[in-house]
Design a protein around this motif. Structure first.
Motif, PDB file in Angstrom:
ATOM      1  N   ASP A  60      44.394  34.652  34.455  1.00 36.70           N
ATOM      2  CA  ASP A  60      44.721  34.009  35.725  1.00 36.70           C
ATOM      3  C   ASP A  60      43.964  34.758  36.816  1.00 36.70           C
ATOM      4  N   PRO A  61      42.869  34.192  37.313  1.00 39.85           N
ATOM      5  CA  PRO A  61      42.064  34.912  38.302  1.00 39.85           C
ATOM      6  C   PRO A  61      42.799  35.192  39.605  1.00 39.85           C
ATOM      7  N   ILE A  62      43.789  34.408  39.941  1.00 43.32           N
ATOM      8  CA  ILE A  62      44.539  34.641  41.177  1.00 43.32           C
ATOM      9  C   ILE A  62      45.408  35.891  41.027  1.00 43.32           C
ATOM     10  N   ILE A  63      46.096  36.009  39.909  1.00 40.86           N
ATOM     11  CA  ILE A  63      46.880  37.216  39.653  1.00 40.86           C
ATOM     12  C   ILE A  63      45.960  38.425  39.554  1.00 40.86           C
ATOM     13  N   ALA A  64      44.823  38.259  38.876  1.00 38.79           N
ATOM     14  CA  ALA A  64      43.870  39.368  38.750  1.00 38.79           C
ATOM     15  C   ALA A  64      43.383  39.818  40.122  1.00 38.79           C
ATOM     16  N   ALA A  65      43.072  38.884  41.001  1.00 46.38           N
ATOM     17  CA  ALA A  65      42.590  39.233  42.348  1.00 46.38           C
ATOM     18  C   ALA A  65      43.678  39.912  43.167  1.00 46.38           C
ATOM     19  N   ALA A  66      44.923  39.591  42.889  1.00 43.87           N
ATOM     20  CA  ALA A  66      46.030  40.229  43.609  1.00 43.87           C
ATOM     21  C   ALA A  66      46.239  41.668  43.159  1.00 43.87           C
ATOM     22  N   ARG A  67      45.909  41.956  41.922  1.00 42.09           N
ATOM     23  CA  ARG A  67      46.205  43.275  41.357  1.00 42.09           C
ATOM     24  C   ARG A  67      44.995  44.200  41.269  1.00 42.09           C
ATOM     25  N   MET A  68      43.792  43.657  41.415  1.00 37.82           N
ATOM     26  CA  MET A  68      42.587  44.459  41.199  1.00 37.82           C
ATOM     27  C   MET A  68      41.720  44.488  42.437  1.00 37.82           C
ATOM     28  N   ASP A  69      40.875  45.506  42.510  1.00 43.32           N
ATOM     29  CA  ASP A  69      39.825  45.468  43.516  1.00 43.32           C
ATOM     30  C   ASP A  69      38.681  44.639  42.944  1.00 43.32           C
ATOM     31  N   PHE A  70      37.677  44.370  43.784  1.00 42.36           N
ATOM     32  CA  PHE A  70      36.597  43.487  43.351  1.00 42.36           C
ATOM     33  C   PHE A  70      35.844  44.045  42.147  1.00 42.36           C
ATOM     34  N   ALA A  71      35.623  45.349  42.109  1.00 46.89           N
ATOM     35  CA  ALA A  71      34.864  45.946  41.003  1.00 46.89           C
ATOM     36  C   ALA A  71      35.575  45.722  39.665  1.00 46.89           C
ATOM     37  N   ALA A  72      36.879  45.933  39.635  1.00 43.45           N
ATOM     38  CA  ALA A  72      37.642  45.725  38.398  1.00 43.45           C
ATOM     39  C   ALA A  72      37.681  44.244  38.030  1.00 43.45           C
ATOM     40  N   PHE A  73      37.820  43.383  39.037  1.00 42.98           N
ATOM     41  CA  PHE A  73      37.813  41.937  38.816  1.00 42.98           C
ATOM     42  C   PHE A  73      36.493  41.514  38.175  1.00 42.98           C
ATOM     43  N   ARG A  74      35.394  41.982  38.757  1.00 38.08           N
ATOM     44  CA  ARG A  74      34.065  41.625  38.227  1.00 38.08           C
ATOM     45  C   ARG A  74      33.898  42.152  36.810  1.00 38.08           C
ATOM     46  N   GLU A  75      34.331  43.374  36.570  1.00 37.00           N
ATOM     47  CA  GLU A  75      34.197  43.962  35.231  1.00 37.00           C
ATOM     48  C   GLU A  75      34.964  43.140  34.202  1.00 37.00           C
ATOM     49  N   MET A  76      36.169  42.722  34.558  1.00 38.13           N
ATOM     50  CA  MET A  76      36.973  41.930  33.630  1.00 38.13           C
ATOM     51  C   MET A  76      36.317  40.596  33.325  1.00 38.13           C
ATOM     52  N   PHE A  77      35.924  39.876  34.366  1.00 36.90           N
ATOM     53  CA  PHE A  77      35.408  38.524  34.146  1.00 36.90           C
ATOM     54  C   PHE A  77      33.948  38.506  33.692  1.00 36.90           C
ATOM     55  N   ASP A  78      33.273  39.635  33.775  1.00 36.03           N
ATOM     56  CA  ASP A  78      31.903  39.710  33.277  1.00 36.03           C
ATOM     57  C   ASP A  78      31.854  39.568  31.758  1.00 36.03           C
ATOM     58  N   THR A  79      33.000  39.762  31.100  1.00 38.44           N
ATOM     59  CA  THR A  79      33.061  39.606  29.648  1.00 38.44           C
ATOM     60  C   THR A  79      33.133  38.135  29.228  1.00 38.44           C
ATOM     61  N   PHE A  80      33.351  37.233  30.189  1.00 42.30           N
ATOM     62  CA  PHE A  80      33.498  35.806  29.894  1.00 42.30           C
ATOM     63  C   PHE A  80      32.132  35.120  29.910  1.00 42.30           C
TER      64      PHE A  80
END
Length: 124
Positions: A54-74
């Motif tokens: 859920d990218p909305i929950i991820a954006a609420a809990r992470m900074d941009f760097a962590a968000f990018r790192e997570m979704f870069d695997t997709f």
């Protein structure tokens, strides 16, 4: 309970958790609600990640760097699916992505869209 055979508390809990595991495995929305209830950051990877993330929950809990790192695997296809499923950008915005690779632009769109949704939910 007095119906059925008597079992230990440990066995009863094991049956309960097995039912929860089975439901979560077959129902990504249920699994996402369970993970959200934990209040921890979970990294999604693999073929089933797009149905659980859920990218909305991820954006609420992470900074941009962590968000990018997570979704870069997709893969790009899954990023586009998430963008559409969560209404994070318009089709025109998705088509206008010109970054190389496009995945970077899709992640940026997801971040911006998710942060916008969070602001809307907060009333501002």
């Amino acid at each position: 309970m007095t119906n059925g055979p008597e079992i230990s508390a440990s066995e009863a809990l094991e049956r309960l958790f097995e039912a929860i595991r089975a439901e979560a495995a077959g129902n990504p929305a249920f699994a996402r609600r369970l993970v959200n209830a934990l209040g921890v950051t979970v990294t999604f990877k693999g073929t089933e990640a797009v149905t659980a993330a859920d990218p909305i929950i991820a954006a609420a809990r992470m900074d941009f760097a962590a968000f990018r790192e997570m979704f870069d695997t997709f893969p790009e296809k899954d990023l586009k699916t998430l963008i559409k499923s969560f209404a994070l950008a318009t089709d025109a915005q998705v088509k206008a992505v010109a970054t190389k690779p496009k995945k970077i632009g899709f992640i940026d769109l997801m971040w911006d869209g998710a942060r916008r949704k969070l602001r809307e939910r907060a009333g501002g």
